[in-house]
Scaffold this active site. Structure first.
Site, PDB file in Angstrom:
ATOM      1  N   ASN A  15      53.042  13.775 -65.496  1.00 26.61           N
ATOM      2  CA  ASN A  15      54.326  13.410 -65.555  1.00 26.61           C
ATOM      3  C   ASN A  15      54.835  12.502 -66.689  1.00 26.61           C
ATOM      4  OD1 ASN A  15      56.811  11.719 -64.936  1.00 26.61           O
ATOM      5  ND2 ASN A  15      56.779  12.600 -62.933  1.00 26.61           N
ATOM      6  N   HIS A  18      57.747   8.223 -68.012  1.00 24.67           N
ATOM      7  CA  HIS A  18      57.703   6.709 -68.516  1.00 24.67           C
ATOM      8  C   HIS A  18      57.750   6.913 -69.906  1.00 24.67           C
ATOM      9  CE1 HIS A  18      59.223   5.846 -64.803  1.00 24.67           C
ATOM     10  NE2 HIS A  18      58.162   6.241 -64.018  1.00 24.67           N
ATOM     11  N   HIS A  51      61.322  14.341 -64.496  1.00 25.78           N
ATOM     12  CA  HIS A  51      62.295  14.282 -63.538  1.00 25.78           C
ATOM     13  C   HIS A  51      63.594  14.054 -64.299  1.00 25.78           C
ATOM     14  CE1 HIS A  51      63.598  11.962 -59.700  1.00 25.78           C
ATOM     15  NE2 HIS A  51      64.477  12.786 -59.954  1.00 25.78           N
ATOM     16  N   ARG A  53      66.869  13.035 -63.779  1.00 23.84           N
ATOM     17  CA  ARG A  53      67.713  12.159 -62.843  1.00 23.84           C
ATOM     18  C   ARG A  53      69.169  12.140 -63.256  1.00 23.84           C
ATOM     19  NH1 ARG A  53      66.181   8.252 -59.175  1.00 23.84           N
ATOM     20  NH2 ARG A  53      64.049   8.143 -58.875  1.00 23.84           N
ATOM     21  N   ARG A  57      68.198   8.333 -66.671  1.00 21.79           N
ATOM     22  CA  ARG A  57      67.558   7.094 -67.016  1.00 21.79           C
ATOM     23  C   ARG A  57      66.088   7.055 -67.903  1.00 21.79           C
ATOM     24  NH1 ARG A  57      65.319   4.588 -61.362  1.00 21.79           N
ATOM     25  NH2 ARG A  57      67.518   5.076 -60.795  1.00 21.79           N
ATOM     26  N   GLU A  78      61.373  18.129 -61.884  1.00 24.52           N
ATOM     27  CA  GLU A  78      61.851  17.494 -60.609  1.00 24.52           C
ATOM     28  C   GLU A  78      63.481  17.239 -60.426  1.00 24.52           C
ATOM     29  OE1 GLU A  78      57.673  14.906 -60.001  1.00 24.52           O
ATOM     30  OE2 GLU A  78      59.716  13.852 -60.422  1.00 24.52           O
ATOM     31  N   THR A 109      61.309   7.216 -56.899  1.00 21.47           N
ATOM     32  CA  THR A 109      61.427   8.035 -55.776  1.00 21.47           C
ATOM     33  C   THR A 109      60.893   7.549 -54.683  1.00 21.47           C
ATOM     34  OG1 THR A 109      61.450   9.972 -57.230  1.00 21.47           O
ATOM     35  CG2 THR A 109      61.276  10.352 -55.089  1.00 21.47           C
ATOM     36  N   GLU A 159      55.043  19.119 -51.581  1.00 30.83           N
ATOM     37  CA  GLU A 159      54.356  17.892 -52.293  1.00 30.83           C
ATOM     38  C   GLU A 159      54.440  16.982 -51.502  1.00 30.83           C
ATOM     39  OE1 GLU A 159      54.858  17.435 -56.424  1.00 30.83           O
ATOM     40  OE2 GLU A 159      54.439  15.209 -56.446  1.00 30.83           O
ATOM     41  N   HIS A 199      52.540  10.602 -56.287  1.00 26.51           N
ATOM     42  CA  HIS A 199      53.361   9.317 -56.604  1.00 26.51           C
ATOM     43  C   HIS A 199      52.536   8.139 -56.489  1.00 26.51           C
ATOM     44  CE1 HIS A 199      57.122   7.513 -56.887  1.00 26.51           C
ATOM     45  NE2 HIS A 199      56.463   6.476 -56.384  1.00 26.51           N
TER      46      HIS A 199
HETATM   47  N1  PXP Z   1      55.612  13.555 -57.761  1.00 30.54           N
HETATM   48  C1  PXP Z   1      56.752  13.386 -57.447  1.00 30.54           C
HETATM   49  C2  PXP Z   1      57.690  14.388 -56.720  1.00 30.54           C
HETATM   50  C3  PXP Z   1      57.610  12.264 -57.890  1.00 30.54           C
HETATM   51  O1  PXP Z   1      58.730  12.220 -57.994  1.00 30.54           O
HETATM   52  C4  PXP Z   1      56.875  11.519 -58.957  1.00 30.54           C
HETATM   53  C5  PXP Z   1      57.397  10.328 -59.567  1.00 30.54           C
HETATM   54  O2  PXP Z   1      58.518  10.626 -60.464  1.00 30.54           O
HETATM   55  C6  PXP Z   1      55.485  11.741 -59.127  1.00 30.54           C
HETATM   56  C7  PXP Z   1      54.844  12.966 -58.308  1.00 30.54           C
HETATM   57  C8  PXP Z   1      54.451  10.835 -60.195  1.00 30.54           C
HETATM   58  O3  PXP Z   1      54.488   9.630 -59.638  1.00 30.54           O
HETATM   59  P1  PXP Z   1      53.593   8.672 -60.645  1.00 30.54           P
HETATM   60  O4  PXP Z   1      54.559   8.327 -61.693  1.00 30.54           O
HETATM   61  O5  PXP Z   1      53.911   7.240 -59.724  1.00 30.54           O
HETATM   62  O6  PXP Z   1      52.588   8.991 -60.952  1.00 30.54           O
END
Ligand code: PXP
Length: 255
Positions: A15, A18, A51, A53, A57, A78, A109, A159, A199
């Site tokens: 992901n 960030h 994601h 949003r 952001r 996402e 999330t 998920e 997550h």
């Molecule tokens: N899976 C989903 C559905 C999420 O919303 C997120 C966070 O955006 C993640 C995985 C990844 O989480 P993290 O960034 O904490 O590894």
């Protein structure tokens, strides 16, 4: 080039949200989440997750456009179940969409999508995405009723939210959370759903999750972007891959 994977290779979706968070802190183009995504794929990511949003952001519409144009690995978009996001998904047709809950004030999330209570609201979105040939997943809490509700909604994938597991103190509290995830993942497989998780995962927490035999994919972002500060993004991704693979071998998942 096609790479041969073991039969129950646990996919790693990286992901890149960030990377965009850091970029947006200054409003310029650096660091570029698309460049990070290409690097992640080179380092062994099986897919990229982003994601979009409602408040934009981190990831922007232009990022999604470029990810779709430049990525050679699948994109997992996402998004919240809203008309705006559905239109965007249908326009871009990513490999996969993961439906997530979204609250403007939340930092991340915070919980799973309540597909049991929200069945009637969410169903039309799942139908439209399924009809478009996009693989739909629902990001849910590890509860049997949520897994069953996702199945009745027609999402081929769930998920499981690993946030509570990662936040629990090592010991009985974490073991309880692990058991919830193991039971939900086993149930998903029994009723014919592909099961993913994610997550909050890091090197310390990913092993027990990777060892759950019915999981097919983990999505990991924030930790890897943080680790990139110390070791570089590619090194962090390769190390995560190794920790996942070792846990799976130790649990004899791939034997
Ligand atoms: N899976 C989903 C559905 C999420 O919303 C997120 C966070 O955006 C993640 C995985 C990844 O989480 P993290 O960034 O904490 O590894």
């Amino acid at each position: 080039m096609s790479i041969m994977r073991p039969l129950n290779h646990l996919r790693l979706g990286v992901n890149v949200d960030h990377v965009a968070t850091v970029r947006n802190a200054r409003g310029g183009p650096h660091p570029d989440p698309v460049r990070a995504a290409l690097l992640a794929a080179e380092a062994g990511a099986d897919g990229i997750t982003a994601h979009l949003r409602e408040d934009r952001r981190h990831i922007s519409d232009a990022d999604i456009e470029r990810l779709m144009a430049e990525l050679k690995v699948p994109l997992n978009l996402e998004m919240a179940a809203t008309t705006e996001m559905l239109e965007i998904a249908l326009r871009h047709r990513p490999h996969a969409v993961c439906l997530v809950p979204e609250k403007r004030q939340e930092r991340t999330t915070e919980g799973g999508l309540d597909v049991a209570a929200g069945h009637n609201t969410i169903a039309p979105y799942v139908r439209r995405l399924n009809d478009a040939g996009i693989r739909v997943s629902a990001f849910i809490e590890a509860e049997l009723r949520q897994v069953d509700a996702a199945r009745s909604l027609g999402t081929p994938v769930v998920e499981l939210h690993t946030g509570a597991y990662c936040e629990a103190l090592p010991g009985p509290a974490r073991e309880r959370q692990l058991a919830r995830l193991q039971i939900a993942a086993a149930h998903a497989a029994t009723i014919g759903l592909e099961c993913h998780a994610g997550h909050g995962l890091g090197y310390e927490t990913v092993g027990q999750i990777a060892a759950i035999p019915t999981l097919a994919e983990l999505n990991i972002g924030h930790f890897l972007v943080g680790e990139a500060i110390y070791s570089g993004f590619a090194t962090a991704i390769r190390r995560m891959r190794t920790v996942m693979d070792e846990a799976r071998v130790a649990a004899r998942v791939s034997l």
